[in-house]
Design an enzyme around this catalytic site. Structure first.
Site, PDB file in Angstrom:
ATOM      1  CE1 TYR A 141     -34.628  46.576 102.025  1.00 28.69           C
ATOM      2  CE2 TYR A 141     -34.383  44.355 101.131  1.00 28.69           C
ATOM      3  CZ  TYR A 141     -35.128  45.292 101.812  1.00 28.69           C
ATOM      4  OH  TYR A 141     -36.370  44.967 102.302  1.00 28.69           O
ATOM      5  CG  ASP A 236     -27.054  40.759 103.625  1.00 31.16           C
ATOM      6  OD1 ASP A 236     -27.333  39.632 103.186  1.00 31.16           O
ATOM      7  OD2 ASP A 236     -27.880  41.690 103.671  1.00 31.16           O
ATOM      8  CE  LYS A 269     -32.453  37.604  97.650  1.00 28.83           C
ATOM      9  NZ  LYS A 269     -33.874  37.838  97.437  1.00 28.83           N
TER      10      LYS A 269
END
Length: 427
Positions: A141, A236, A269
């Site tokens: 994702y 990612d 994050k």
């Protein structure tokens, strides 16, 4: 108000009662817990019940909630001003700190979310290569932009299909979706489309099909094929960045694959410490295509926000202290080994993996290597386990397909309590 009353109120004014779908507990059933506050390794719901928190805001809270140094930095920054829409020294400091820890990047652009960062990284790859097509992998994702909400087509010669309403089929026509960890498929896709590929985007450890790491042969082949065909390798690391180790996942793979490094990296994050902040970066040669230097446009009013950068900078400085990741990794390992032992004692099929402060477990005898295998997990059994743990005050991700996170604030007693709860829940 209790959780049920709050959920009822929320559903009247917010679609599904939540601002991000997985929070709705649809996958596991029951009422979502509305969180009132967090402290260290714990979160407290609207009814005052305490939970040992293994979500950590889906990764950012690596120090636990309300770490004194981070709190102090955020309060000081907030007093100076929430937002200016102009450059600040602190965003330069944060960029320098990130680049110091990630040698594959020479420049970095700060943004506000992981979705924004991956979207911009792909646009940058397309602008730098002059190509349109790219590869992603089923089960990875990368945020909810149109071209990334795509599932696999019927074969490698065809392109992906949208997984969300509102995404036009023509938007998906440049996205090729392959099976994670499948080297043969990768080689075939490059043989068919190599000259048209701008990039390949991949999670080095996928955290949205629970916890599935890229195999070394797969990552090695990925790097080789991108270099050979002039496509950029986009890693990612929104979830894995500064979470699986101080050098992130790319540092882990660099130890296993001589000379390994991505062309473009995406972070989020942990670098925001719980505030909305993300980043993407690459070599100067690639980053020069980005506005205002080059023709690839990207902008954001709150990019490099002074309160968010204060939070991120304080977090990165804390996790850079000697011995931090050794201690965090040891805690995580104690947790996962304990869970595996408890499951074994109860005769429950169970496999588990972890890296740094990130972990995942599956109610199956062997670790899956791709999304198709992950999908064969016994969902009902997981849901019963989840609710058993929740009732015992252990807060795991309310979905089978999400990784878990340990923070520096988790104590030996917290882990022991978790294993005791698991012993009962697995029975």
């Amino acid at each position: 108000m209790n959780n049920e009353q709050l959920f009822e109120r929320a559903q009247a004014v917010i679609p599904g009662g939540v601002n991000s779908p997985v929070r709705a507990f649809r996958a596991v059933g029951g009422t979502p817990r509305f969180i009132a506050r967090g402290e260290g390794a714990y979160i407290y719901d609207a009814e005052g019940k305490r939970y040992v928190d293994y979500i950590g805001s889906w990764g950012p809270m690596i120090l636990g909630h309300g770490h004194p140094a981070v709190l102090e930095a955020v309060q000081a920054a907030a007093r100076e001003g929430f937002s200016f829409g102009a450059p600040t020294e602190r965003e330069v400091e944060l960029a320098e700190e990130i680049l110091k820890l990630v040698p594959s990047m020479e420049q970095v652009r700060l943004v506000s979310s992981g979705t924004e960062a991956t979207m911009s990284a792909i646009r940058l790859a397309r602008g730098a290569t002059g190509r349109s097509k790219f590869i992603k992998f089923e089960g990875c994702y990368h945020g909810h932009t149109d071209a990334l909400l795509v599932k696999a087509g019927s074969g490698l010669a065809t392109f992906g299909h949208p997984t969300s309403a509102g995404v036009p089929a023509e938007t998906a026509q440049h996205t090729i979706v392959l099976e994670y960890n499948n080297v043969a498929q990768l080689e075939e896709a490059f043989a068919l489309h190599g000259a048209e590929l701008a990039c390949v985007i991949v999670e080095p450890i996928a955290g949205n099909m629970n916890f599935v790491r890229a195999s070394v042969p797969f990552m090695t082949k990925l790097r080789e094929l991108c270099s050979q065909h002039g496509a950029l390798l986009v890693l990612d690391e929104v979830m894995t960045g500064f979470r699986v180790g101080l050098a992130s996942a790319q540092g882990h793979y660099a130890k296993l694959i001589p000379g390994f490094k991505p062309d473009v990296s995406v972070f989020g994050k942990v670098i925001g410490g719980g505030m909305p902040l993300a980043a993407f970066g690459a070599s100067r040669e690639i980053m020069k295509f980005l506005a205002p230097l080059g023709p690839v446009y990207q902008a954001g009013t709150l990019s490099g926000n002074p309160v968010a950068t204060a939070c991120g900078l304080a977090t990165l400085r804390e996790i850079s202290k000697p011995g931090f990741f050794e201690a965090l990794s040891a805690k995580t390992r104690t947790l996962v080994d304990g869970l595996a032992a408890v499951a074994h004692d109860n005769g429950v099929p169970f496999s588990v993996d972890c890296e740094g402060g990130m972990f995942g477990f599956f109610l199956m005898p062997e670790l899956p290597q791709n999304y198709t295998t992950v999908m064969t997990t016994d969902k009902e059994r997981f849901n019963r386990f989840f609710h058993g743990m929740l009732d015992a005050g252990i807060y795991l991700a309310p979905a089978l397909y999400e990784a878990g996170f340990v923070s520096a604030a988790h104590s030996e007693a917290d882990i022991a309590a978790t294993l005791e709860a698991a012993r009962t829940a697995l029975k």
